[in-house]
Design a protein around this motif. Structure first.
Motif, PDB file in Angstrom:
ATOM      1  N   GLY A  17       0.777  -1.246  -0.037  1.00 23.97           N
ATOM      2  CA  GLY A  17      -0.136  -0.019   0.129  1.00 23.97           C
ATOM      3  C   GLY A  17       0.704   1.157  -0.034  1.00 23.97           C
ATOM      4  N   PRO A  18       1.886   1.367   0.835  1.00 25.98           N
ATOM      5  CA  PRO A  18       2.681   2.494   1.047  1.00 25.98           C
ATOM      6  C   PRO A  18       3.359   2.693  -0.348  1.00 25.98           C
ATOM      7  CG  PRO A  18       2.945   1.592   3.028  1.00 25.98           C
ATOM      8  CD  PRO A  18       2.001   0.658   2.186  1.00 25.98           C
ATOM      9  N   LEU A  19       3.845   1.626  -0.930  1.00 23.95           N
ATOM     10  CA  LEU A  19       4.808   1.848  -2.323  1.00 23.95           C
ATOM     11  C   LEU A  19       3.620   2.219  -3.431  1.00 23.95           C
ATOM     12  CD1 LEU A  19       7.313   1.013  -3.458  1.00 23.95           C
ATOM     13  CD2 LEU A  19       6.608  -1.297  -4.200  1.00 23.95           C
ATOM     14  N   GLY A  22       3.120   5.923  -3.403  1.00 26.18           N
ATOM     15  CA  GLY A  22       4.155   6.602  -3.934  1.00 26.18           C
ATOM     16  C   GLY A  22       4.099   6.372  -5.567  1.00 26.18           C
ATOM     17  N   LEU A  23       3.839   5.383  -5.984  1.00 26.29           N
ATOM     18  CA  LEU A  23       3.846   5.013  -7.381  1.00 26.29           C
ATOM     19  C   LEU A  23       2.671   5.748  -8.072  1.00 26.29           C
ATOM     20  CD1 LEU A  23       4.493   1.250  -7.616  1.00 26.29           C
ATOM     21  CD2 LEU A  23       6.115   3.183  -8.288  1.00 26.29           C
ATOM     22  N   THR A  24       1.654   6.090  -7.355  1.00 25.24           N
ATOM     23  CA  THR A  24       0.690   6.765  -7.878  1.00 25.24           C
ATOM     24  C   THR A  24       0.497   8.230  -7.937  1.00 25.24           C
ATOM     25  OG1 THR A  24      -0.488   7.007  -5.736  1.00 25.24           O
ATOM     26  CG2 THR A  24      -1.240   5.265  -7.134  1.00 25.24           C
ATOM     27  N   PRO A  85      -6.461   4.563  -9.543  1.00 25.08           N
ATOM     28  CA  PRO A  85      -7.194   5.498  -8.657  1.00 25.08           C
ATOM     29  C   PRO A  85      -6.397   5.781  -7.454  1.00 25.08           C
ATOM     30  CG  PRO A  85      -7.959   3.180  -9.058  1.00 25.08           C
ATOM     31  CD  PRO A  85      -6.703   3.467  -9.899  1.00 25.08           C
ATOM     32  N   SER A  86      -6.900   6.768  -6.694  1.00 23.78           N
ATOM     33  CA  SER A  86      -6.275   7.402  -5.542  1.00 23.78           C
ATOM     34  C   SER A  86      -6.684   6.555  -4.255  1.00 23.78           C
ATOM     35  CB  SER A  86      -6.348   8.622  -5.156  1.00 23.78           C
ATOM     36  OG  SER A  86      -8.077   8.858  -4.961  1.00 23.78           O
ATOM     37  N   VAL A  90      -4.752   2.425  -0.236  1.00 27.29           N
ATOM     38  CA  VAL A  90      -5.335   2.114   1.141  1.00 27.29           C
ATOM     39  C   VAL A  90      -6.163   0.829   1.064  1.00 27.29           C
ATOM     40  CG1 VAL A  90      -6.953   2.988   3.070  1.00 27.29           C
ATOM     41  CG2 VAL A  90      -5.317   4.510   1.963  1.00 27.29           C
ATOM     42  N   GLY A  91      -6.781   0.672  -0.306  1.00 23.14           N
ATOM     43  CA  GLY A  91      -7.696  -0.377  -0.519  1.00 23.14           C
ATOM     44  C   GLY A  91      -6.925  -1.619  -0.380  1.00 23.14           C
ATOM     45  N   VAL A  92      -5.808  -1.795  -1.055  1.00 22.81           N
ATOM     46  CA  VAL A  92      -4.849  -3.071  -1.227  1.00 22.81           C
ATOM     47  C   VAL A  92      -4.540  -3.212   0.463  1.00 22.81           C
ATOM     48  CG1 VAL A  92      -2.564  -3.863  -1.500  1.00 22.81           C
ATOM     49  CG2 VAL A  92      -4.146  -2.771  -3.318  1.00 22.81           C
TER      50      VAL A  92
END
Length: 113
Positions: A17-19, A22-24, A85-86, A90-92
């Motif tokens: 999720g945190p990765l 950043g990728l988004t 999507p933003s 958090v969803g993952v």
């Protein structure tokens, strides 16, 4: 945190999720959300007020927060790769947190627990 392979896979899934954050290309790391969610799923809260249990919990929380920030930064350095999507990061993390918590509650307690 347990050292069995499934728990490690779930932990890596949560840290995706945190990765992805950043990728988004999002400028806010949301590490305060990721660290809380992952800590709830992986760390056992201190039962007693002993200094050792509280210390282990606090250090674990700080390590998870540091990993969240570091992975967000690393993803940001690789740049936005696609137009995801933003809500995806958090969803993952939430999906893997729910899987880890369900696993913890559905497993019978081991010896000495």
């Amino acid at each position: 945190m347990s050292r069995d392979p499934l728990t490690l896979v779930l932990a890596l899934g949560m840290l995706a999720g945190p990765l992805l954050q950043g990728l988004t290309g999002q400028s806010d790391p949301l590490a305060y959300i990721f660290a809380i969610l992952i800590s709830v799923a992986l760390l056992r809260p201190p039962v007693q007020s002993s200094g050792r249990e509280v210390g282990v919990f606090v250090v674990g929380f700080l390590v998870i927060g540091g990993l969240s920030l570091g992975l967000w930064w690393l993803g940001g350095q690789m740049g936005p790769l696609t137009d995801w999507p933003s809500w995806l990061p958090v969803g993952v993390t939430v999906v893997f947190v729910l899987a880890a918590m369900a696993r913890r509650h559905l497993m019978p307690p081991g010896p000495g627990v």
